[in-house]
Design a protein around this motif. Structure first.
Motif, PDB file in Angstrom:
ATOM      1  N   SER A   7       4.428   4.858 -12.112  1.00  0.00           N
ATOM      2  CA  SER A   7       3.877   3.504 -12.070  1.00  0.00           C
ATOM      3  C   SER A   7       4.706   2.537 -12.904  1.00  0.00           C
ATOM      4  CB  SER A   7       2.440   3.487 -12.589  1.00  0.00           C
ATOM      5  OG  SER A   7       1.580   4.138 -11.712  1.00  0.00           O
ATOM      6  N   CYS A  85      -8.785  -1.614  -4.441  1.00  0.00           N
ATOM      7  CA  CYS A  85      -7.568  -2.181  -5.039  1.00  0.00           C
ATOM      8  C   CYS A  85      -6.837  -3.133  -4.105  1.00  0.00           C
ATOM      9  CB  CYS A  85      -6.639  -1.069  -5.501  1.00  0.00           C
ATOM     10  SG  CYS A  85      -7.254  -0.227  -6.964  1.00  0.00           S
ATOM     11  N   ILE A  89      -6.200  -7.062  -4.935  1.00  0.00           N
ATOM     12  CA  ILE A  89      -4.871  -7.678  -5.036  1.00  0.00           C
ATOM     13  C   ILE A  89      -4.794  -8.899  -4.125  1.00  0.00           C
ATOM     14  CG2 ILE A  89      -2.408  -7.350  -4.558  1.00  0.00           C
ATOM     15  CD1 ILE A  89      -2.873  -4.368  -5.395  1.00  0.00           C
ATOM     16  N   LEU A 103       4.566  -4.143  -5.900  1.00  0.00           N
ATOM     17  CA  LEU A 103       3.650  -3.007  -5.765  1.00  0.00           C
ATOM     18  C   LEU A 103       4.416  -1.704  -5.750  1.00  0.00           C
ATOM     19  CD1 LEU A 103       1.577  -4.124  -2.657  1.00  0.00           C
ATOM     20  CD2 LEU A 103       0.853  -4.292  -5.012  1.00  0.00           C
ATOM     21  N   THR A 105       4.386   2.116  -3.979  1.00  0.00           N
ATOM     22  CA  THR A 105       3.821   2.937  -2.922  1.00  0.00           C
ATOM     23  C   THR A 105       4.225   4.374  -3.183  1.00  0.00           C
ATOM     24  OG1 THR A 105       3.601   3.291  -0.548  1.00  0.00           O
ATOM     25  CG2 THR A 105       5.760   2.600  -1.319  1.00  0.00           C
ATOM     26  N   ALA A 120      -0.628  -0.866  -0.148  1.00  0.00           N
ATOM     27  CA  ALA A 120       0.566  -1.665   0.132  1.00  0.00           C
ATOM     28  C   ALA A 120       0.517  -2.246   1.541  1.00  0.00           C
ATOM     29  CB  ALA A 120       1.823  -0.810  -0.050  1.00  0.00           C
ATOM     30  N   VAL A 133       7.841  -3.926  -2.407  1.00  0.00           N
ATOM     31  CA  VAL A 133       7.205  -2.621  -2.483  1.00  0.00           C
ATOM     32  C   VAL A 133       8.239  -1.635  -3.008  1.00  0.00           C
ATOM     33  CG1 VAL A 133       6.005  -0.814  -1.221  1.00  0.00           C
ATOM     34  CG2 VAL A 133       5.672  -3.193  -0.574  1.00  0.00           C
TER      35      VAL A 133
END
Length: 138
Positions: A7, A85, A89, A103, A105, A120, A133
């Motif tokens: 993350s 989530c 977002i 983001l 993924t 995503a 992404v």
């Protein structure tokens, strides 16, 4: 995000973009509160405000300590509660006026994502803003 090592990569990517563009960076944790997940056992909203405050304070401390943002980048950390989530977002971004969303993924496919869609994918489908992404490396 789940505060895993993978993350950190999209946050680091966002920091690099923020540095290059000399822009404001918001690091946002969209979370589903534990008192909303177990509906049959959940207290009514506001029934234990102290518990909710302790949870949010602990989550904010974890968010602030997750990645070190260089001092030259103007930034803030935010918590945003949402039942989902992806929905959170999209909703938050609609309010914020952000130019770019970064983001992560996982790059995995499962049966749930085939019918519902990944976070995503939902964000890409529903937002008219730029989305970066970043695929996990593991």
């Amino acid at each position: 995000m789940d505060f895993s090592e993978t993350s950190k990569n999209p946050v680091k990517q966002a920091i690099q973009v923020g540095e290059l563009a000399n822009s404001h960076l918001s690091i946002i944790q969209v979370y589903s509160s534990p008192w909303d997940r177990l509906r049959y056992m959940a207290p009514t909203p506001g029934s234990d405000v102290a518990l909710q405050k302790r949870f949010e304070t602990a989550l904010m401390l974890k968010l602030k300590g997750f990645v070190v943002v260089p001092e030259n980048i103007e930034h803030d950390d935010q918590l945003f509660p949402a039942a989902n989530c992806g929905y959170g977002i999209v909703k938050l971004t609609g309010k914020s006026g952000a130019d770019l969303i970064v983001l992560r993924t996982q790059g995995k496919t499962n049966l749930h994502d085939m019918f519902i869609g990944s976070i995503a994918e939902r964000v890409l489908r529903e937002l008219s803003r730029s989305v970066l992404v970043v695929k996990s490396t593991s």
